[in-house]
Design a protein around this motif. Structure first.
Motif, PDB file in Angstrom:
ATOM      1  N   ALA A  54      34.912 -89.882  48.001  1.00  0.00           N
ATOM      2  CA  ALA A  54      35.879 -90.354  48.768  1.00  0.00           C
ATOM      3  C   ALA A  54      36.985 -90.340  47.323  1.00  0.00           C
ATOM      4  CB  ALA A  54      36.016 -91.337  48.843  1.00  0.00           C
ATOM      5  N   LEU A  55      36.855 -90.648  45.736  1.00  0.00           N
ATOM      6  CA  LEU A  55      37.558 -89.987  45.437  1.00  0.00           C
ATOM      7  C   LEU A  55      38.217 -88.961  45.058  1.00  0.00           C
ATOM      8  CD1 LEU A  55      39.437 -91.124  42.549  1.00  0.00           C
ATOM      9  CD2 LEU A  55      37.232 -90.281  41.331  1.00  0.00           C
ATOM     10  N   LEU A  56      37.219 -87.210  44.879  1.00  0.00           N
ATOM     11  CA  LEU A  56      38.758 -85.853  45.047  1.00  0.00           C
ATOM     12  C   LEU A  56      38.766 -86.064  46.342  1.00  0.00           C
ATOM     13  CD1 LEU A  56      34.763 -84.805  44.460  1.00  0.00           C
ATOM     14  CD2 LEU A  56      36.105 -85.115  42.941  1.00  0.00           C
ATOM     15  N   ARG A  57      38.639 -86.425  47.462  1.00  0.00           N
ATOM     16  CA  ARG A  57      39.606 -86.421  48.224  1.00  0.00           C
ATOM     17  C   ARG A  57      41.300 -86.999  49.052  1.00  0.00           C
ATOM     18  NH1 ARG A  57      37.573 -82.744  51.889  1.00  0.00           N
ATOM     19  NH2 ARG A  57      34.962 -82.206  52.152  1.00  0.00           N
ATOM     20  N   ALA A  58      40.838 -87.969  47.728  1.00  0.00           N
ATOM     21  CA  ALA A  58      42.301 -89.151  47.961  1.00  0.00           C
ATOM     22  C   ALA A  58      42.654 -88.070  46.430  1.00  0.00           C
ATOM     23  CB  ALA A  58      41.654 -90.528  47.470  1.00  0.00           C
ATOM     24  N   LEU A  59      42.758 -87.740  45.605  1.00  0.00           N
ATOM     25  CA  LEU A  59      43.266 -86.549  45.014  1.00  0.00           C
ATOM     26  C   LEU A  59      43.477 -86.179  44.924  1.00  0.00           C
ATOM     27  CD1 LEU A  59      40.980 -87.963  41.410  1.00  0.00           C
ATOM     28  CD2 LEU A  59      43.667 -88.965  42.407  1.00  0.00           C
ATOM     29  N   ASP A  60      43.440 -85.011  46.721  1.00  0.00           N
ATOM     30  CA  ASP A  60      43.375 -83.549  46.832  1.00  0.00           C
ATOM     31  C   ASP A  60      44.810 -83.430  47.125  1.00  0.00           C
ATOM     32  OD1 ASP A  60      42.748 -80.869  47.042  1.00  0.00           O
ATOM     33  OD2 ASP A  60      42.001 -81.679  48.867  1.00  0.00           O
ATOM     34  N   ASP A  61      46.272 -83.775  46.289  1.00  0.00           N
ATOM     35  CA  ASP A  61      47.415 -83.969  47.111  1.00  0.00           C
ATOM     36  C   ASP A  61      47.713 -81.856  46.703  1.00  0.00           C
ATOM     37  OD1 ASP A  61      49.883 -83.358  46.834  1.00  0.00           O
ATOM     38  OD2 ASP A  61      50.181 -85.412  46.010  1.00  0.00           O
ATOM     39  N   PRO A  62      47.642 -81.613  48.220  1.00  0.00           N
ATOM     40  CA  PRO A  62      48.825 -79.785  48.238  1.00  0.00           C
ATOM     41  C   PRO A  62      49.491 -79.532  47.563  1.00  0.00           C
ATOM     42  CG  PRO A  62      48.119 -81.020  50.083  1.00  0.00           C
ATOM     43  CD  PRO A  62      48.016 -82.010  49.324  1.00  0.00           C
ATOM     44  N   GLU A  63      50.041 -80.474  47.151  1.00  0.00           N
ATOM     45  CA  GLU A  63      51.598 -80.519  45.837  1.00  0.00           C
ATOM     46  C   GLU A  63      51.608 -80.679  44.415  1.00  0.00           C
ATOM     47  OE1 GLU A  63      53.937 -79.608  47.231  1.00  0.00           O
ATOM     48  OE2 GLU A  63      52.723 -79.584  49.380  1.00  0.00           O
ATOM     49  N   HIS A  64      50.490 -80.427  43.814  1.00  0.00           N
ATOM     50  CA  HIS A  64      50.127 -80.983  43.483  1.00  0.00           C
ATOM     51  C   HIS A  64      48.630 -80.102  42.310  1.00  0.00           C
ATOM     52  CE1 HIS A  64      53.197 -83.917  43.841  1.00  0.00           C
ATOM     53  NE2 HIS A  64      53.462 -83.544  42.340  1.00  0.00           N
ATOM     54  N   LEU A  65      48.375 -78.999  41.920  1.00  0.00           N
ATOM     55  CA  LEU A  65      47.527 -78.441  41.555  1.00  0.00           C
ATOM     56  C   LEU A  65      46.683 -78.288  40.690  1.00  0.00           C
ATOM     57  CD1 LEU A  65      47.552 -75.340  43.623  1.00  0.00           C
ATOM     58  CD2 LEU A  65      46.302 -77.213  44.485  1.00  0.00           C
ATOM     59  N   THR A  66      47.653 -78.673  39.015  1.00  0.00           N
ATOM     60  CA  THR A  66      46.955 -78.633  38.077  1.00  0.00           C
ATOM     61  C   THR A  66      46.941 -80.486  37.680  1.00  0.00           C
ATOM     62  OG1 THR A  66      48.898 -78.615  36.795  1.00  0.00           O
ATOM     63  CG2 THR A  66      48.219 -76.726  37.748  1.00  0.00           C
ATOM     64  N   ALA A  67      47.696 -81.389  38.568  1.00  0.00           N
ATOM     65  CA  ALA A  67      48.378 -82.950  37.943  1.00  0.00           C
ATOM     66  C   ALA A  67      48.305 -83.408  39.035  1.00  0.00           C
ATOM     67  CB  ALA A  67      48.534 -83.267  36.533  1.00  0.00           C
ATOM     68  N   PRO A  68      47.845 -84.529  39.291  1.00  0.00           N
ATOM     69  CA  PRO A  68      48.116 -85.635  40.361  1.00  0.00           C
ATOM     70  C   PRO A  68      49.948 -85.992  39.998  1.00  0.00           C
ATOM     71  CG  PRO A  68      47.385 -86.817  38.468  1.00  0.00           C
ATOM     72  CD  PRO A  68      47.351 -85.262  38.087  1.00  0.00           C
ATOM     73  N   ALA A  69      50.504 -86.665  40.804  1.00  0.00           N
ATOM     74  CA  ALA A  69      52.096 -87.009  40.794  1.00  0.00           C
ATOM     75  C   ALA A  69      52.288 -87.712  40.148  1.00  0.00           C
ATOM     76  CB  ALA A  69      52.359 -86.775  42.444  1.00  0.00           C
ATOM     77  N   ASP A  70      51.525 -88.270  39.472  1.00  0.00           N
ATOM     78  CA  ASP A  70      52.225 -89.618  38.738  1.00  0.00           C
ATOM     79  C   ASP A  70      51.440 -89.127  36.932  1.00  0.00           C
ATOM     80  OD1 ASP A  70      49.268 -90.098  38.976  1.00  0.00           O
ATOM     81  OD2 ASP A  70      49.765 -92.032  39.655  1.00  0.00           O
ATOM     82  N   TYR A  71      51.000 -88.252  37.114  1.00  0.00           N
ATOM     83  CA  TYR A  71      50.553 -87.885  35.953  1.00  0.00           C
ATOM     84  C   TYR A  71      51.451 -87.579  34.620  1.00  0.00           C
ATOM     85  CZ  TYR A  71      48.020 -84.067  32.054  1.00  0.00           C
ATOM     86  OH  TYR A  71      47.814 -83.818  31.400  1.00  0.00           O
ATOM     87  N   ASP A  72      50.811 -88.872  33.407  1.00  0.00           N
ATOM     88  CA  ASP A  72      51.453 -88.721  31.950  1.00  0.00           C
ATOM     89  C   ASP A  72      51.013 -88.406  31.503  1.00  0.00           C
ATOM     90  OD1 ASP A  72      52.213 -90.153  29.867  1.00  0.00           O
ATOM     91  OD2 ASP A  72      52.461 -92.491  30.562  1.00  0.00           O
ATOM     92  N   ALA A  73      51.517 -87.559  30.336  1.00  0.00           N
ATOM     93  CA  ALA A  73      50.911 -85.986  29.445  1.00  0.00           C
ATOM     94  C   ALA A  73      50.312 -87.328  28.711  1.00  0.00           C
ATOM     95  CB  ALA A  73      51.593 -84.987  29.122  1.00  0.00           C
ATOM     96  N   ALA A  74      51.293 -87.913  27.883  1.00  0.00           N
ATOM     97  CA  ALA A  74      51.248 -88.456  26.982  1.00  0.00           C
ATOM     98  C   ALA A  74      49.828 -89.240  26.561  1.00  0.00           C
ATOM     99  CB  ALA A  74      52.500 -88.786  26.582  1.00  0.00           C
ATOM    100  N   ALA A  75      50.473 -90.088  27.917  1.00  0.00           N
ATOM    101  CA  ALA A  75      48.679 -91.242  28.110  1.00  0.00           C
ATOM    102  C   ALA A  75      47.412 -90.975  28.347  1.00  0.00           C
ATOM    103  CB  ALA A  75      49.445 -91.849  29.123  1.00  0.00           C
TER     104      ALA A  75
END
Length: 165
Positions: free
Chosen positions: A11-32
């Motif tokens: 369920a988690l993997l499928r929820a995170l599988d955004d075809p527009e964001h392959l290297t990090a999620p849309a809300d990715y916070d690199a510093a955090a």
């Protein structure tokens, strides 16, 4: 440690599988993400009285980094390797041998108390552990991963979240 069961992990993997964001999620916070990863390294260093080896993202942009708790700091014959993704606080842990495994050698072993310390650090920092065998299955998600990453047997969920270039 939050070890996801198979249904939770899927369920988690499928929820995170955004075809527009392959290297990090849309809300990715690199510093955090880097700050929490550094806290994990510091925690493991302190808990095991050692210097854990750390590898960065030079090879895979979807992977934040790898931490290795050395065998010398553990009771047993193995070391603990943690692979941290950029996605959804995902981590994979494994017990492996510090050197190449000679044919016929016994599997690596780490004492349960040491594994519990690793699990406590992951849990305290909010990581979720995905079963590695699940990630080794053929990728059938929403992105066009096969267009970007070609391997002989096709891409896997491991490639999607831990090894995408």
């Amino acid at each position: 440690m939050t070890l996801l069961d198979e249904d939770q992990a899927w369920a988690l993997l499928r929820a995170l599988d955004d075809p527009e964001h392959l290297t990090a999620p849309a809300d990715y916070d690199a510093a955090a993400t880097a700050e929490r990863f550094d806290r994990l390294v510091e925690r493991l260093d302190a808990d095991f009285g050692c210097r854990c080896a750390v590898e960065g993202t030079a090879r895979a942009a979807s992977r934040h980094g790898v931490i290795v708790v050395p065998a010398a700091a553990l009771a047993g014959t193995g070391r603990v390797t943690l692979v941290v993704s950029n996605f959804g606080d995902l981590v994979v842990t494994s017990v492996d041998t510090p050197d190449e495994d000679p044919v016929g050698a016994a599997p690596a072993y780490v004492a349960p108390a040491d594994l519990e310390r690793v699990e406590a650090a992951l849990d305290d920092l909010g990581y979720r552990v995905v079963p590695e065998d699940l990630l080794r299955t053929t990728y059938d998600g929403a992105s066009r991963l096969a267009d970007h990453y070609t391997v002989e047997d096709g891409p896997t969920w491991w490639i999607r979240f831990f090894d995408y270039p």
